[in-house]
Write a protein that holds these residues in place. Structure first.
Motif, PDB file in Angstrom:
ATOM      1  N   GLY A 146      32.501  27.913  14.503  1.00 25.97           N
ATOM      2  CA  GLY A 146      31.075  27.755  14.791  1.00 25.97           C
ATOM      3  C   GLY A 146      30.209  28.758  14.060  1.00 25.97           C
ATOM      4  N   GLN A 147      30.551  29.059  12.810  1.00 22.33           N
ATOM      5  CA  GLN A 147      29.811  30.057  12.053  1.00 22.33           C
ATOM      6  C   GLN A 147      28.412  29.555  11.712  1.00 22.33           C
ATOM      7  N   VAL A 148      27.450  30.471  11.832  1.00 24.79           N
ATOM      8  CA  VAL A 148      26.064  30.164  11.499  1.00 24.79           C
ATOM      9  C   VAL A 148      25.538  31.240  10.563  1.00 24.79           C
ATOM     10  N   SER A 149      24.414  30.953   9.939  1.00 24.16           N
ATOM     11  CA  SER A 149      23.782  31.926   9.054  1.00 24.16           C
ATOM     12  C   SER A 149      23.279  33.127   9.850  1.00 24.16           C
ATOM     13  N   GLN A 150      23.158  34.259   9.165  1.00 21.76           N
ATOM     14  CA  GLN A 150      22.687  35.482   9.811  1.00 21.76           C
ATOM     15  C   GLN A 150      21.177  35.539   9.944  1.00 21.76           C
ATOM     16  N   SER A 151      20.473  34.537   9.441  1.00 20.05           N
ATOM     17  CA  SER A 151      19.015  34.533   9.531  1.00 20.05           C
ATOM     18  C   SER A 151      18.566  34.164  10.944  1.00 20.05           C
ATOM     19  N   SER A 152      17.264  34.315  11.195  1.00 23.19           N
ATOM     20  CA  SER A 152      16.730  33.950  12.510  1.00 23.19           C
ATOM     21  C   SER A 152      16.793  32.450  12.750  1.00 23.19           C
ATOM     22  N   TRP A 153      16.817  31.670  11.680  1.00 21.74           N
ATOM     23  CA  TRP A 153      16.930  30.212  11.822  1.00 21.74           C
ATOM     24  C   TRP A 153      18.346  29.835  12.256  1.00 21.74           C
ATOM     25  N   GLY A 154      19.334  30.448  11.619  1.00 22.32           N
ATOM     26  CA  GLY A 154      20.728  30.288  12.009  1.00 22.32           C
ATOM     27  C   GLY A 154      21.310  28.899  11.853  1.00 22.32           C
TER      28      GLY A 154
END
Length: 219
Positions: A146-154
């Motif tokens: 379930g990896q997501v981006s490190q940005s606030s949007w994710g």
């Protein structure tokens, strides 16, 4: 250094373009199926690039005109550009449209050039196969964990990994088709003679020992 699309355009303008050989049998069906997929991907890639331009333009307008900064447009544009780049790689390879360095083509004989181009395709498919395998591995990890981006949007990271994996898989399949076509039917079938600059005239010379491909309508 030359670009194959430039040669294709020049050939069409001068009227010297040779008809594309039609591959018979199962290999021909695979080749035509891949071309159909490439045509669809090129359209989708163009739409993705236009969408990326619109997204970035919208972010600039909102940030400087309405003073409302956004935090999703950069990653959205990157995802669209990654998809357009990796998905269209096979379509560009099908037309031999990638940038090519022709420094040795004028110094080597046509026979040696055929071997050189074949070896280049073999080395390329080895690299592309490794790239595709690694992309599928990263896709699996991102999906399971379930990896997501490190940005606030994710956004989920399986999206860009999926674009890379599928695009590199198509590119590897395109290389495989062209290698088999070159070994079976000669350089014209593999796209070496059309539209390569300079080298095309030599590789496009008919060889009486090669199988003549059908260029008419498939029955």
């Amino acid at each position: 250094m030359s670009h194959a699309f430039d040669a294709a355009s020049a050939a069409s303008e001068t009227g010297t373009a040779t008809p594309e050989p039609r591959i018979p049998g199962i290999l021909g069906h695979l080749d035509r199926g891949m071309k159909a997929i490439n045509r669809v991907i090129m359209v989708l890639g163009g739409i993705a690039l236009v969408c990326a331009c619109l997204v970035l333009s919208y972010s600039v307008l909102v940030r400087y005109a309405l003073h409302e900064p956004t935090d999703w447009q950069d990653e959205m544009a990157v995802f669209l550009i990654v998809g357009a780049t990796f998905f269209s790689a096979a379509a560009v390879q099908a037309k031999r449209g990638h940038v090519a360095i022709e420094a040795l083509s004028g110094l080597l004989s046509p026979r040696v050039n055929r071997v050189r181009l074949l070896m280049a395709d073999i080395i390329s498919i080895v690299f592309v196969t490794f790239f595709a395998w690694k992309s599928w591995s990263l896709l699996h990890e991102a999906w399971v964990d379930g990896q997501v981006s490190q940005s606030s949007w994710g956004p989920p990271l399986w999206i860009p990994y999926a674009l890379m994996a599928v695009g590199m898989s198509f590119l590897g399949l395109q290389f495989l088709l062209q290698i088999v076509e070159a070994l079976t039917y000669g350089p014209r079938a593999a796209g070496w003679a059309n539209p390569k600059v300079g080298l095309g005239a030599d590789l496009n010379t008919p060889n009486p020992n090669q199988t003549i491909l059908k260029t008419g309508t498939h029955p």
